[in-house]
Design a protein around this motif. Structure first.
Motif, PDB file in Angstrom:
ATOM      1  N   VAL A   1       0.858  -1.188   0.000  1.00  0.00           N
ATOM      2  CA  VAL A   1       0.000   0.000   0.000  1.00  0.00           C
ATOM      3  C   VAL A   1       0.894   1.239   0.000  1.00  0.00           C
ATOM      4  N   PHE A   2       0.645   2.136  -0.962  1.00  0.00           N
ATOM      5  CA  PHE A   2       1.419   3.369  -1.094  1.00  0.00           C
ATOM      6  C   PHE A   2       0.520   4.594  -1.028  1.00  0.00           C
ATOM      7  N   ALA A   3       1.055   5.683  -0.492  1.00  0.00           N
ATOM      8  CA  ALA A   3       0.350   6.968  -0.459  1.00  0.00           C
ATOM      9  C   ALA A   3       0.288   7.552  -1.867  1.00  0.00           C
ATOM     10  N   ASP A   4      -0.643   8.483  -2.074  1.00  0.00           N
ATOM     11  CA  ASP A   4      -0.842   9.111  -3.382  1.00  0.00           C
ATOM     12  C   ASP A   4       0.431   9.717  -3.953  1.00  0.00           C
ATOM     13  N   ASP A   5       1.239  10.347  -3.111  1.00  0.00           N
ATOM     14  CA  ASP A   5       2.437  11.031  -3.613  1.00  0.00           C
ATOM     15  C   ASP A   5       3.614  10.085  -3.846  1.00  0.00           C
ATOM     16  N   LYS A   6       3.413   8.786  -3.640  1.00  0.00           N
ATOM     17  CA  LYS A   6       4.493   7.803  -3.823  1.00  0.00           C
ATOM     18  C   LYS A   6       4.299   6.919  -5.049  1.00  0.00           C
ATOM     19  N   ILE A   7       3.172   7.068  -5.741  1.00  0.00           N
ATOM     20  CA  ILE A   7       2.853   6.192  -6.876  1.00  0.00           C
ATOM     21  C   ILE A   7       2.608   7.032  -8.123  1.00  0.00           C
ATOM     22  N   GLU A   8       3.053   6.501  -9.267  1.00  0.00           N
ATOM     23  CA  GLU A   8       2.856   7.206 -10.536  1.00  0.00           C
ATOM     24  C   GLU A   8       2.650   6.181 -11.653  1.00  0.00           C
TER      25      GLU A   8
ATOM     26  N   LYS B   1      -8.158   8.210  -0.621  1.00  0.00           N
ATOM     27  CA  LYS B   1      -6.926   8.964  -0.370  1.00  0.00           C
ATOM     28  C   LYS B   1      -5.853   8.087   0.273  1.00  0.00           C
ATOM     29  N   ASP B   2      -4.666   8.132  -0.320  1.00  0.00           N
ATOM     30  CA  ASP B   2      -3.484   7.423   0.181  1.00  0.00           C
ATOM     31  C   ASP B   2      -3.682   5.914   0.311  1.00  0.00           C
ATOM     32  N   PHE B   3      -4.537   5.342  -0.529  1.00  0.00           N
ATOM     33  CA  PHE B   3      -4.732   3.890  -0.539  1.00  0.00           C
ATOM     34  C   PHE B   3      -4.583   3.386  -1.971  1.00  0.00           C
ATOM     35  N   ASN B   4      -3.345   3.116  -2.357  1.00  0.00           N
ATOM     36  CA  ASN B   4      -3.007   2.617  -3.682  1.00  0.00           C
ATOM     37  C   ASN B   4      -2.254   1.308  -3.495  1.00  0.00           C
ATOM     38  N   VAL B   5      -2.790   0.243  -4.038  1.00  0.00           N
ATOM     39  CA  VAL B   5      -2.246  -1.090  -3.806  1.00  0.00           C
ATOM     40  C   VAL B   5      -1.571  -1.599  -5.077  1.00  0.00           C
ATOM     41  N   VAL B   6      -0.333  -2.051  -4.906  1.00  0.00           N
ATOM     42  CA  VAL B   6       0.497  -2.492  -6.024  1.00  0.00           C
ATOM     43  C   VAL B   6       0.879  -3.962  -5.807  1.00  0.00           C
TER      44      VAL B   6
END
Length: 133
Positions: free
Chosen positions: A47-54, A89-94
């Motif tokens: 799980v990555f925060a919004d500002d850590k994933i692109e 918000k701030d919930f991006n799963v890779v």
């Protein structure tokens, strides 16, 4: 680990690619029913925060399936590979299994183990939770 670490991942056919910077908020083995139906097994996720994933390539080629209100499981329209999940918000799963770069991210626990059914748990020495810790 380091906030400067950059890791990349892509789908099977290469139509989609993304990168993350720094360390995840959480890295897990997920045993939820949805992950198991999606992949056939437990998944290693971070799980990555919004500002850590692109997303660096191919977001227009992503099928954005809303699995629950506000939660999107995204997969490549061409090859069908799971590429990332968003849930607010701030919930991006890779998917950790598709990630390249050092240092390697290893799951620190298991989540949704009550959903796993009769499947064995790999790395049983890790903490096990019935939800997010």
């Amino acid at each position: 680990m380091s906030d400067a670490a950059e890791r990349t991942w892509s789908c099977l056919c290469g139509s989609f690619a993304g990168k993350v910077t720094g360390d995840p908020q959480l890295a897990v083995w997920c045993h939820c029913e949805q992950c198991r139906k999606f992949t056939g097994a437990a998944m290693q996720l971070a799980v990555f925060a919004d500002d850590k994933i692109e997303v660096t390539r191919g977001d227009e080629n992503v099928n954005k399936y809303q699995s629950k209100p506000g939660i999107f499981r995204n997969s490549c329209k061409t090859c069908g590979a799971f590429v990332y999940k968003t849930g607010g918000k701030d919930f991006n799963v890779v998917p950790l299994g598709a990630m390249k770069g050092a240092p390697m991210i290893k799951p620190s626990c298991h989540i949704f183990v009550s959903d796993k059914g009769d499947q064995d748990v790999m790395f049983p020495e890790l903490p096990q939770h019935d939800a997010f810790p």
